[in-house]
Design a protein around this motif. Structure first.
Motif, PDB file in Angstrom:
ATOM      1  N   GLU A 151      44.747  39.775  16.145  1.00  0.00           N
ATOM      2  CA  GLU A 151      43.951  39.966  14.936  1.00  0.00           C
ATOM      3  C   GLU A 151      42.547  39.405  15.135  1.00  0.00           C
ATOM      4  O   GLU A 151      42.376  38.275  15.597  1.00  0.00           O
ATOM      5  CB  GLU A 151      44.624  39.276  13.744  1.00  0.00           C
ATOM      6  N   SER A 160      47.462  50.629  18.131  1.00  0.00           N
ATOM      7  CA  SER A 160      47.071  51.086  16.797  1.00  0.00           C
ATOM      8  C   SER A 160      46.269  49.967  16.130  1.00  0.00           C
ATOM      9  O   SER A 160      46.218  48.838  16.641  1.00  0.00           O
ATOM     10  CB  SER A 160      48.300  51.438  15.952  1.00  0.00           C
ATOM     11  N   TYR A 161      45.648  50.274  14.984  1.00  0.00           N
ATOM     12  CA  TYR A 161      44.879  49.240  14.277  1.00  0.00           C
ATOM     13  C   TYR A 161      44.919  49.505  12.782  1.00  0.00           C
ATOM     14  O   TYR A 161      45.172  50.615  12.319  1.00  0.00           O
ATOM     15  CB  TYR A 161      43.428  49.226  14.771  1.00  0.00           C
ATOM     16  N   ASP A 162      44.670  48.431  12.022  1.00  0.00           N
ATOM     17  CA  ASP A 162      44.510  48.500  10.561  1.00  0.00           C
ATOM     18  C   ASP A 162      43.480  47.444  10.170  1.00  0.00           C
ATOM     19  O   ASP A 162      43.395  46.382  10.802  1.00  0.00           O
ATOM     20  CB  ASP A 162      45.835  48.225   9.838  1.00  0.00           C
ATOM     21  N   TYR A 201      42.076  44.951   7.056  1.00  0.00           N
ATOM     22  CA  TYR A 201      42.487  44.337   5.793  1.00  0.00           C
ATOM     23  C   TYR A 201      41.355  43.464   5.240  1.00  0.00           C
ATOM     24  O   TYR A 201      40.473  43.027   5.982  1.00  0.00           O
ATOM     25  CB  TYR A 201      43.729  43.470   6.001  1.00  0.00           C
ATOM     26  N   PRO A 224      44.955  46.335   2.240  1.00  0.00           N
ATOM     27  CA  PRO A 224      44.158  47.261   3.054  1.00  0.00           C
ATOM     28  C   PRO A 224      42.723  47.345   2.556  1.00  0.00           C
ATOM     29  O   PRO A 224      42.457  47.395   1.350  1.00  0.00           O
ATOM     30  CB  PRO A 224      44.890  48.599   2.902  1.00  0.00           C
ATOM     31  N   ASP A 264      39.311  50.651   6.361  1.00  0.00           N
ATOM     32  CA  ASP A 264      40.395  51.175   7.194  1.00  0.00           C
ATOM     33  C   ASP A 264      40.321  52.690   7.330  1.00  0.00           C
ATOM     34  O   ASP A 264      40.785  53.251   8.324  1.00  0.00           O
ATOM     35  CB  ASP A 264      41.741  50.753   6.601  1.00  0.00           C
ATOM     36  N   THR A 265      39.754  53.334   6.322  1.00  0.00           N
ATOM     37  CA  THR A 265      39.644  54.802   6.354  1.00  0.00           C
ATOM     38  C   THR A 265      38.203  55.270   6.553  1.00  0.00           C
ATOM     39  O   THR A 265      37.900  56.446   6.319  1.00  0.00           O
ATOM     40  CB  THR A 265      40.209  55.383   5.047  1.00  0.00           C
ATOM     41  N   LYS A 301      43.544  57.591  13.124  1.00  0.00           N
ATOM     42  CA  LYS A 301      44.814  56.872  13.235  1.00  0.00           C
ATOM     43  C   LYS A 301      45.877  57.688  13.959  1.00  0.00           C
ATOM     44  O   LYS A 301      47.002  57.212  14.147  1.00  0.00           O
ATOM     45  CB  LYS A 301      45.316  56.500  11.840  1.00  0.00           C
ATOM     46  N   TYR A 335      33.655  48.913  15.361  1.00  0.00           N
ATOM     47  CA  TYR A 335      34.315  49.221  14.096  1.00  0.00           C
ATOM     48  C   TYR A 335      33.385  48.931  12.926  1.00  0.00           C
ATOM     49  O   TYR A 335      32.665  47.911  12.908  1.00  0.00           O
ATOM     50  CB  TYR A 335      35.602  48.401  13.953  1.00  0.00           C
ATOM     51  N   ILE A 358      40.768  42.837  11.544  1.00  0.00           N
ATOM     52  CA  ILE A 358      41.213  44.071  12.198  1.00  0.00           C
ATOM     53  C   ILE A 358      42.484  43.698  12.955  1.00  0.00           C
ATOM     54  O   ILE A 358      42.448  42.914  13.915  1.00  0.00           O
ATOM     55  CB  ILE A 358      40.148  44.617  13.159  1.00  0.00           C
ATOM     56  N   ARG A 359      43.574  44.253  12.492  1.00  0.00           N
ATOM     57  CA  ARG A 359      44.875  43.913  13.072  1.00  0.00           C
ATOM     58  C   ARG A 359      45.274  44.998  14.074  1.00  0.00           C
ATOM     59  O   ARG A 359      45.448  46.160  13.713  1.00  0.00           O
ATOM     60  CB  ARG A 359      45.932  43.796  11.979  1.00  0.00           C
TER      61      ARG A 359
END
Length: 752
Positions: free
Chosen positions: A263, A296-298, A300, A313, A317-318, A325, A335, A348-349
């Motif tokens: 993270e 992968s990533y997400d 938050y 979220p 993220d989008t 994704k 990012y 960023i996870r």
């Protein structure tokens, strides 16, 4: 000194006073020789015993439980330089129990400490944030072992105390109330114990219920105050630094193929100004390839709690500027994390993978992240070491997290220090170190072994093991293995191979297990026995599980090994110990004998020869030409011969083959020896007599020859006149008389 300390000593003093006072009172006056204890004395002694027991109980309680003291905190913030994985960053600290602590860690700790107090447990901070100088002092104590009880200390710049997220707490031991409470409840508040040997070391990297008295901060600023750091979650059932050896000590360890969570935290300090509206904070994240790769990533945010613990979220993220994704993100990418309010944190996870074995390939592959752009305050940092034109932070806003990726099926022994054995250990009469890119195994006799219990691979996918070894002499070696079904080591789960003599370089060696009945399921360990009861040095440059191979020393695949193994011909699969001996001039069963039990009486292979007429013992039975009639001829055949006795001036004649296949006597020609002969006076019917006996002359001559031959045989002389057998002397004499009588009779008839 604590109140409990004074109380226990007061009780002991009172107990002693009562005891002495009671005895003084009861024992006034002359003391009898024998006296029983009086009731009043028993009562006083009972009270003394109770008082003493109370003192001991208080003493015991005071030694187990730390002094009860409520947590104290001051939210007056200050900024200082913190370090994470050797990288400096600006952090905000407050004061907890008189010690500096990073503000968000302080909030989380305060909430936890208050919960502990409700349970009657009082926590306090013994050590919090450390400056570079403080960490250097503790590290020197550890290295030189001359202060701080030689306690373990990380290299300056790499201690999590310098990030402000690590706290040393007053646990008091491994089984105290404080320690037990932290084990049971610490994770609920985001605190975990990360150093296996230290019960007091606890860290917070986010999580917990949130809250705390310093949330929102007390320092205000007209500008943003951004910071960045990286955190990796501990894998379940696996220590963060499971290879704490040599240069890997203190580095997060992974096995090749493992997935892990990393993270990247970006935080705008509490009380700082928000970033420019409509301007996105850009963060670049880089995975060192090919050893590490993102899966992968997400993204938050901790809005609206601003506690770095409560995550939802983020609209970033989008963001269309970020990778889609539907596929793994690139190993290096910038990012968009959008706008930050004062006190807001984002992360960023990444779900990442340890893709490739890194030992000896690269110095601790890492994940790096840096803030590339904060509108009007910081930028543009387009690379790890890129200087920025606008720098409101005063330093580079960057962070890194290092890893070591180990393999469970490959070991190259490329560590830089002698202790970096990659999980291999020496057993029995062996000593193991790593030097010059190879494992150096000193064999000291007995049963030396080199073992690894962390191996893991599918037996069906990898059916052989390859080694690169150097040995001054050829050795008969053994490789043992364990499986998930059978963990114990034994000869039934092993294979032998030949380590060739290779004093000048490393030689490839393979061990094939494809036909081994126990090579099934998952391989869980290996154990190498270089040579039973051997001495000397055995070097290993690399060990690896491979798809297939041919056992070294068994080129013909017959299961028997070449020298110093028992196979006497490793180029012929039909020659090995236990093979059937064949009559071929070869030692088929390698017992030191050739064709034993396979040759005939003559010492040759196959059936015995047939006896023939050659004056030799063809069938090796001790007899010559037995059972045969030798020197046979074709009936009617004729050949020249030498007369036994000359006839006139003739010495040559001829002999004919009779119907039984035997040669007749040697006879002179019809005109042989006659010369000029006067005609005989006897003429009968116009025929001239050949002699007085007519045609008996030839017969007499023949008999004479035979008789002479017989006489010579009797006299001991030998004579080979062909296939005929000489007549015995008596028989020859009788035959001569008969022939003479017959000749006389014929002569008489002719005269008549």
């Amino acid at each position: 000194m604590s109140t409990l300390w004074h109380l226990q000593r007061l009780l002991l003093a009172v107990a002693a006073a009562l005891c002495f006072d009671s005895r003084a009172t009861l024992d006034r006056g002359p003391r009898p020789k024998e006296r029983s204890v009086r009731p009043k004395e028993r009562s006083v002694c009972w009270r003394v015993g109770v008082a003493t027991l109370m003192a001991l109980v208080v003493s015991a309680l005071s030694s187990v439980s730390p002094t009860a003291k409520a947590v104290s905190i001051s939210c007056d913030q200050s900024t200082t330089t913190g370090y994470s994985s050797g990288n400096p960053s600006t952090i905000s600290v407050v004061t907890v129990d008189g010690k500096p602590v990073e503000v968000n860690t302080a909030n989380a700790y305060w909430v936890m400490a208050k919960a502990a107090e409700a349970d009657g447990v009082y926590l306090s901070v013994v050590s919090g944030f450390r400056t570079m100088a403080q960490q250097q002092y503790l590290y020197d104590c550890y290295v030189n072992c001359n202060c701080n009880n030689c306690n373990l200390a990380a290299v300056p710049g790499y201690s999590n105390h310098q990030s402000g997220h690590a706290l040393d707490l007053n646990t008091g031991g491994w089984s105290t109330a404080n320690y037990n409470w932290l084990v049971a409840h610490g994770p609920t508040y985001g605190f975990t114990r990360t150093v296996a040997s230290e019960h007091w070391h606890w860290e917070w990297w986010g999580g917990g219920p949130g809250g705390g008295p310093c949330t929102g901060g007390a320092v205000t600023s007209p500008d943003p105050d951004m910071s960045i750091w990286i955190q990796t979650a501990t894998l379940s059932g696996q220590e963060r630094d499971f290879r704490a050896e040599g240069s890997s000590d203190g580095v997060f360890d992974l096995y090749q193929g493992q997935q892990f969570v990393v993270e990247v935290f970006i935080h705008n300090a509490a009380g700082a100004a928000a970033t420019e509206s409509g301007d996105s904070v850009l963060v670049h994240v880089w995975f060192e390839s090919p050893w590490l790769e993102p899966v992968s990533y997400d993204i938050y945010t901790d809005w609206p709690e601003y506690d770095l613990a409560t995550w939802i979220p983020s609209n970033a993220d989008t963001d269309p500027e970020n990778p889609p994704k539907t596929a793994p993100p690139p190993a290096s990418y910038t990012y968009s994390t959008r706008h930050y309010a004062g006190g807001e944190g984002k992360k960023i996870r990444f779900l990442a993978r340890a893709k490739d074995y890194s030992i000896g390939q690269v110095d601790h592959p890492d994940v790096r992240a840096w803030i590339q752009h904060v509108g009007g305050w910081y930028g543009e940092q387009t690379g790890w070491d890129d200087p920025v034109e606008l720098n409101g932070a005063g330093g580079l806003l960057r962070a890194q997290f290092q890893y070591d990726v180990y393999s469970r099926s490959r070991w190259d022994f490329e560590g830089v220090e002698a202790t970096e054995t990659e999980g291999w250990r020496a057993e029995g009469a062996a000593h193991l170190t790593v030097a010059q890119g190879a494992a150096q195994v000193e064999l000291t006799g007995g049963d030396p072994r080199l073992c690894n219990t962390t191996a893991r691979w599918s037996a069906a996918e990898r059916e052989a093991v390859q080694l690169l070894v150097r040995s001054p002499e050829a050795r008969l070696s053994q490789l043992l293995f364990t499986t998930d079904a059978e963990e114990g080591l034994d000869d039934a789960k092993s294979a032998w191979f030949i380590t060739p003599a290779s004093p000048d370089g490393f030689a490839p060696v393979q061990v094939d297990f494809s036909d081994h009945p126990k090579w099934t399921g998952t391989i869980t360990g290996l154990c190498l026995d270089p040579s039973p009861a051997a001495t000397g040095v055995y070097e290993i440059d690399a060990i690896a599980a491979i798809a297939s191979g041919t056992t070294t020393g068994d080129a013909d695949g017959d299961g028997a090994l070449d020298a110093p193994g028992p196979d006497c011909d490793d180029g012929d699969a039909e020659v090995h110990p236990g093979a059937a001996e064949r009559c071929n001039g070869v030692d088929d069963d390698c017992d030191g004998e050739t064709d034993e039990g396979q040759t005939n009486a003559c010492g040759a292979c196959g059936a015995l020869p047939v006896e023939v007429c050659n004056d030799q013992d063809d069938d090796c039975d001790g007899e010559t030409d037995e059972g045969l009639i030798c020197d046979l001829c074709s009936p009617g055949a004729e050949e020249p011969c030498t007369l036994d006795l000359p006839v006139g001036d003739c010495t040559s004649g001829a002999r004919r083959c009779h119907g039984g296949g035997a040669w007749g006597p040697c006879e002179a020609a019809a005109a042989c020896g006659q010369g000029p002969v006067e005609p005989q006076p006897d003429v009968i019917e116009g025929e001239q007599a050949v002699g007085p006996l007519g045609d008996a002359t030839a017969e007499i001559s023949s008999v004479r020859m035979s008789t002479s031959l017989a006489e010579r045989r009797v006299g001991g002389e030998g004579c080979d006149v062909g296939a005929g057998t000489p007549l015995p002397l008596p028989f020859a004499s009788l035959l001569l008389l008969l022939l003479r009588a017959r000749a006389a009779a014929r002569g008489s008839r002719r005269r008549l």
